[in-house]
Motif scaffolding. Structure first.
Motif, PDB file in Angstrom:
ATOM      1  N   PRO A 173      14.779 -31.650  -1.339  1.00 31.46           N
ATOM      2  CA  PRO A 173      16.001 -32.080  -2.026  1.00 31.46           C
ATOM      3  C   PRO A 173      16.318 -33.549  -1.252  1.00 31.46           C
ATOM      4  N   HIS A 174      17.153 -34.208  -2.183  1.00 32.38           N
ATOM      5  CA  HIS A 174      17.816 -35.645  -1.731  1.00 32.38           C
ATOM      6  C   HIS A 174      19.155 -35.332  -2.319  1.00 32.38           C
ATOM      7  N   ARG A 175      19.854 -36.595  -1.863  1.00 29.77           N
ATOM      8  CA  ARG A 175      21.212 -36.658  -2.412  1.00 29.77           C
ATOM      9  C   ARG A 175      21.603 -38.250  -2.692  1.00 29.77           C
ATOM     10  N   HIS A 176      22.486 -38.351  -3.309  1.00 33.52           N
ATOM     11  CA  HIS A 176      23.106 -39.869  -3.627  1.00 33.52           C
ATOM     12  C   HIS A 176      24.521 -39.899  -2.973  1.00 33.52           C
ATOM     13  N   PRO A 177      24.687 -40.638  -1.864  1.00 31.41           N
ATOM     14  CA  PRO A 177      25.787 -40.718  -1.115  1.00 31.41           C
ATOM     15  C   PRO A 177      26.775 -41.557  -1.891  1.00 31.41           C
ATOM     16  N   HIS A 178      26.725 -42.230  -2.955  1.00 31.61           N
ATOM     17  CA  HIS A 178      27.614 -43.355  -3.276  1.00 31.61           C
ATOM     18  C   HIS A 178      27.933 -43.089  -4.745  1.00 31.61           C
ATOM     19  N   SER A 179      27.047 -42.050  -5.464  1.00 28.94           N
ATOM     20  CA  SER A 179      27.586 -42.036  -6.830  1.00 28.94           C
ATOM     21  C   SER A 179      27.184 -40.715  -7.391  1.00 28.94           C
ATOM     22  N   LEU A 180      27.548 -40.256  -8.558  1.00 28.33           N
ATOM     23  CA  LEU A 180      27.034 -39.024  -9.209  1.00 28.33           C
ATOM     24  C   LEU A 180      25.675 -39.663  -9.770  1.00 28.33           C
ATOM     25  N   GLU A 181      24.790 -38.477 -10.253  1.00 29.51           N
ATOM     26  CA  GLU A 181      23.700 -38.708 -11.057  1.00 29.51           C
ATOM     27  C   GLU A 181      23.706 -38.137 -12.341  1.00 29.51           C
ATOM     28  N   LEU A 182      23.334 -38.618 -13.381  1.00 26.51           N
ATOM     29  CA  LEU A 182      23.132 -38.071 -14.696  1.00 26.51           C
ATOM     30  C   LEU A 182      21.666 -37.960 -14.775  1.00 26.51           C
ATOM     31  N   VAL A 183      21.041 -36.626 -15.138  1.00 26.57           N
ATOM     32  CA  VAL A 183      19.688 -36.545 -15.445  1.00 26.57           C
ATOM     33  C   VAL A 183      19.564 -36.301 -16.858  1.00 26.57           C
ATOM     34  N   HIS A 184      18.633 -36.750 -17.694  1.00 23.93           N
ATOM     35  CA  HIS A 184      18.419 -36.484 -18.989  1.00 23.93           C
ATOM     36  C   HIS A 184      17.079 -36.027 -19.033  1.00 23.93           C
ATOM     37  N   VAL A 185      16.652 -34.775 -19.749  1.00 18.55           N
ATOM     38  CA  VAL A 185      15.102 -34.465 -19.723  1.00 18.55           C
ATOM     39  C   VAL A 185      14.268 -34.923 -21.088  1.00 18.55           C
ATOM     40  N   LEU A 186      13.537 -35.567 -20.874  1.00 20.01           N
ATOM     41  CA  LEU A 186      12.783 -35.800 -21.989  1.00 20.01           C
ATOM     42  C   LEU A 186      11.818 -35.059 -22.516  1.00 20.01           C
ATOM     43  N   ALA A 187      11.109 -34.599 -21.776  1.00 20.07           N
ATOM     44  CA  ALA A 187      10.087 -33.622 -21.829  1.00 20.07           C
ATOM     45  C   ALA A 187       9.539 -32.768 -20.753  1.00 20.07           C
ATOM     46  N   GLY A 188       8.952 -31.714 -20.911  1.00 26.12           N
ATOM     47  CA  GLY A 188       8.565 -30.505 -19.967  1.00 26.12           C
ATOM     48  C   GLY A 188       9.780 -29.674 -19.835  1.00 26.12           C
ATOM     49  N   ARG A 189       9.500 -28.606 -18.903  1.00 23.88           N
ATOM     50  CA  ARG A 189      10.222 -27.477 -18.423  1.00 23.88           C
ATOM     51  C   ARG A 189      10.349 -27.424 -17.094  1.00 23.88           C
ATOM     52  N   GLY A 190      11.338 -27.141 -16.435  1.00 25.72           N
ATOM     53  CA  GLY A 190      11.439 -26.830 -14.884  1.00 25.72           C
ATOM     54  C   GLY A 190      12.661 -26.269 -14.462  1.00 25.72           C
ATOM     55  N   THR A 191      13.130 -26.501 -13.212  1.00 28.43           N
ATOM     56  CA  THR A 191      14.201 -26.040 -12.637  1.00 28.43           C
ATOM     57  C   THR A 191      15.247 -26.825 -11.939  1.00 28.43           C
ATOM     58  N   ALA A 192      16.363 -27.042 -12.086  1.00 26.54           N
ATOM     59  CA  ALA A 192      17.435 -27.887 -11.585  1.00 26.54           C
ATOM     60  C   ALA A 192      18.053 -27.113 -10.426  1.00 26.54           C
ATOM     61  N   TRP A 193      17.789 -27.521  -9.362  1.00 28.78           N
ATOM     62  CA  TRP A 193      18.354 -27.032  -7.927  1.00 28.78           C
ATOM     63  C   TRP A 193      19.582 -27.956  -7.522  1.00 28.78           C
ATOM     64  N   GLN A 194      20.587 -27.385  -7.248  1.00 27.95           N
ATOM     65  CA  GLN A 194      21.872 -27.781  -6.776  1.00 27.95           C
ATOM     66  C   GLN A 194      22.533 -27.140  -5.848  1.00 27.95           C
ATOM     67  N   GLY A 195      22.785 -27.523  -4.657  1.00 29.93           N
ATOM     68  CA  GLY A 195      23.686 -26.923  -3.665  1.00 29.93           C
ATOM     69  C   GLY A 195      23.133 -25.243  -3.496  1.00 29.93           C
ATOM     70  N   GLY A 196      21.772 -24.861  -3.825  1.00 31.06           N
ATOM     71  CA  GLY A 196      21.425 -23.469  -3.578  1.00 31.06           C
ATOM     72  C   GLY A 196      21.481 -22.876  -4.736  1.00 31.06           C
ATOM     73  N   GLU A 197      21.879 -23.302  -5.923  1.00 37.78           N
ATOM     74  CA  GLU A 197      21.814 -22.738  -7.420  1.00 37.78           C
ATOM     75  C   GLU A 197      20.625 -23.190  -8.115  1.00 37.78           C
ATOM     76  N   ARG A 198      19.919 -22.348  -8.910  1.00 41.18           N
ATOM     77  CA  ARG A 198      18.745 -22.744  -9.903  1.00 41.18           C
ATOM     78  C   ARG A 198      19.087 -22.681 -11.099  1.00 41.18           C
ATOM     79  N   HIS A 199      18.707 -23.608 -12.145  1.00 39.47           N
ATOM     80  CA  HIS A 199      19.170 -23.400 -13.574  1.00 39.47           C
ATOM     81  C   HIS A 199      17.858 -23.914 -14.283  1.00 39.47           C
ATOM     82  N   PRO A 200      17.312 -23.338 -15.339  1.00 46.02           N
ATOM     83  CA  PRO A 200      16.212 -24.030 -16.121  1.00 46.02           C
ATOM     84  C   PRO A 200      16.669 -24.975 -16.815  1.00 46.02           C
TER      85      PRO A 200
END
Length: 122
Positions: A45-72
Motif C-alpha cells: 500500500p501507499h498513502r497521500h499525506p497532503h490530500s484525498l485521492e479520487l480514483v475512476h476505474v476505466l477498464a478491468g476488475r479488481g479490489t480496492a484495499w483501504q485501511g484493511g477493508e477490501r471492495h470489488p
C-alpha cells in the motif's frame, strides 16, 4: 484550453504499477495520474499525506484495499480515499486495471509515500 495528447504521455514503472502524470510539468493546482495495474504478485500500500485521492476505474476488475477493508471494483466505479489513509488497488487475476487518479494537490511526487507492507494480493 490545454490538451495533452495520449502519444505524449511518458509512463514510468512504480511499485506494482505503471503510471503517467500528464500535468507533471505544468503549473497546475491539481495532479492527475493515469495508472495501469497488471495482475500478478502482491502489491504494497501507499498513502497521500497532503490530500484525498479520487480514483475512476476505466477498464478491468479488481479490489480496492483501504485501511484493511477490501471492495470489488470495475469499469465506471469511482473510489474516494481520504487523506493519509493507507490504500492500494489490485488487479483481479487475468485482467489489467486502468485507472484515472485525481489529487487536489499540485505536486504528486511530494504527496505520495510508498509503504513497507503488508504485501496485498487481489
Amino acid at each position: 484550453m490545454l490538451i495533452v495528447p495520449a502519444d505524449a504521455l511518458q509512463y514510468v514503472q512504480l511499485p506494482g504499477r505503471r503510471s503517467a502524470d500528464p500535468l507533471r510539468d505544468l503549473d497546475a493546482p491539481v495532479s492527475v495520474r493515469l495508472v495501469r495495474i497488471e495482475p500478478g504478485p502482491g502489491r504494497r500500500p501507499h498513502r497521500h499525506p497532503h490530500s484525498l485521492e479520487l480514483v475512476h476505474v476505466l477498464a478491468g476488475r479488481g479490489t480496492a484495499w483501504q485501511g484493511g477493508e477490501r471492495h470489488p471494483v470495475g469499469p465506471g466505479d469511482t473510489i474516494m480515499i481520504p487523506q493519509g489513509v493507507h490504500h492500494a488497488t489490485l488487479a483481479a487475476p487475468g485482467t489489467a486495471l486502468e485507472l484515472v487518479c485525481f489529487f487536489p494537490h499540485p505536486d504528486l511526487a511530494a504527496n505520495i509515500e510508498e509503504l513497507d507492507g503488508p504485501v496485498l494480493d487481489a
